[in-house]
Design an enzyme around this catalytic site. Sequence first.
Site, short mmCIF file in Angstrom:
data_model
loop_
_atom_site.label_atom_id
_atom_site.label_comp_id
_atom_site.label_asym_id
_atom_site.label_seq_id
_atom_site.Cartn_x
_atom_site.Cartn_y
_atom_site.Cartn_z
CE LYS A 1 -8.90 55.00 85.45
NZ LYS A 1 -7.70 55.17 86.30
CD GLN B 1 -6.59 58.33 87.82
OE1 GLN B 1 -7.30 57.32 87.89
NE2 GLN B 1 -5.93 58.68 86.73
CG ASP C 1 -5.17 50.78 87.84
OD1 ASP C 1 -5.54 50.60 86.67
OD2 ASP C 1 -4.88 51.88 88.29
N1 LIG Z 1 -4.46 54.27 88.55
C1 LIG Z 1 -4.05 54.66 87.32
N2 LIG Z 1 -3.59 55.90 87.13
C2 LIG Z 1 -3.16 56.27 85.88
C3 LIG Z 1 -3.26 55.40 84.79
C4 LIG Z 1 -3.74 54.08 85.05
O1 LIG Z 1 -3.81 53.21 84.14
N3 LIG Z 1 -4.11 53.76 86.32
N4 LIG Z 1 -2.91 55.79 83.52
C5 LIG Z 1 -2.78 57.22 83.25
C6 LIG Z 1 -4.13 57.89 83.09
N5 LIG Z 1 -5.08 56.97 82.55
C7 LIG Z 1 -6.04 56.41 83.37
O2 LIG Z 1 -6.22 56.80 84.54
C8 LIG Z 1 -5.01 56.59 81.20
C9 LIG Z 1 -4.56 57.50 80.24
C10 LIG Z 1 -4.51 57.11 78.89
C11 LIG Z 1 -4.87 55.82 78.50
C12 LIG Z 1 -4.80 55.40 77.08
O3 LIG Z 1 -5.02 54.24 76.75
N6 LIG Z 1 -4.50 56.31 76.17
C13 LIG Z 1 -4.41 55.94 74.75
C14 LIG Z 1 -5.20 56.95 73.90
C15 LIG Z 1 -6.65 56.90 74.36
C16 LIG Z 1 -7.48 57.80 73.43
O4 LIG Z 1 -7.13 59.00 73.32
O5 LIG Z 1 -8.43 57.26 72.83
C17 LIG Z 1 -2.96 55.98 74.31
O6 LIG Z 1 -2.16 56.59 75.05
O7 LIG Z 1 -2.71 55.36 73.28
C18 LIG Z 1 -5.31 54.92 79.46
C19 LIG Z 1 -5.39 55.30 80.81
C20 LIG Z 1 -2.05 57.87 84.39
N7 LIG Z 1 -2.69 57.52 85.66
#
Ligand SMILES: Nc1nc2c(c(=O)[nH]1)N[C@@H](CN(C=O)c1ccc(C(=O)N[C@@H](CCC(=O)O)C(=O)O)cc1)CN2
Length: 130
Positions: A55, A99, A124
């Site tokens: 990010k 986060q 977010d």
């Molecule tokens: N404040 C936040 N905390 C958390 C979030 C969030 O969106 N906002 N989400 C998760 C962790 N995370 C971002 O922080 C996050 C994890 C995974 C993905 C995602 O799109 N994963 C894809 C695969 C991506 C890849 O491997 O190329 C999927 O699951 O299909 C987005 C955001 C928890 N905490």
Amino acid sequence: MAAKVISGTEVARSIENDLRQQVSEMRRLSASFQPRMAIVQVGGREDSNVYIRMKLKAAENIGILAEHIKLPRDCTQPELLTKLAALNDSPLVHGIIVQMPVDSIHSMDAHLITDAVSPQKDIDGYNDHD
Ligand SMILES: Nc1nc2c(c(=O)[nH]1)N[C@@H](CN(C=O)c1ccc(C(=O)N[C@@H](CCC(=O)O)C(=O)O)cc1)CN2
């Protein structure tokens, strides 16, 4: 009709280019304006560290100042809420990310925490008030 393969990377790059241009235009119109976001992390989960680094890099790529605010695992819910209130009130901060999960040794109400972010700064989309 043949299926069309969509490249996620190309879509992401297109979005990033568009955002970079939007930020650039905002700064052209107001040279003193510096978009800034805050990423608040409690604890130090390595998975969260990875996502936060992504990010921070994305923000840098489009011209947004991103501040990583790291709070210790012994941070209490009132202390975290106080920090979020200060960020909500700061005219220098335009976006806030908490986060998740909050990695504290104390009990935390995740919905209370995410709902504590001002809807106007909830970049977010975690806020239930949106
Ligand atoms: N404040 C936040 N905390 C958390 C979030 C969030 O969106 N906002 N989400 C998760 C962790 N995370 C971002 O922080 C996050 C994890 C995974 C993905 C995602 O799109 N994963 C894809 C695969 C991506 C890849 O491997 O190329 C999927 O699951 O299909 C987005 C955001 C928890 N905490």
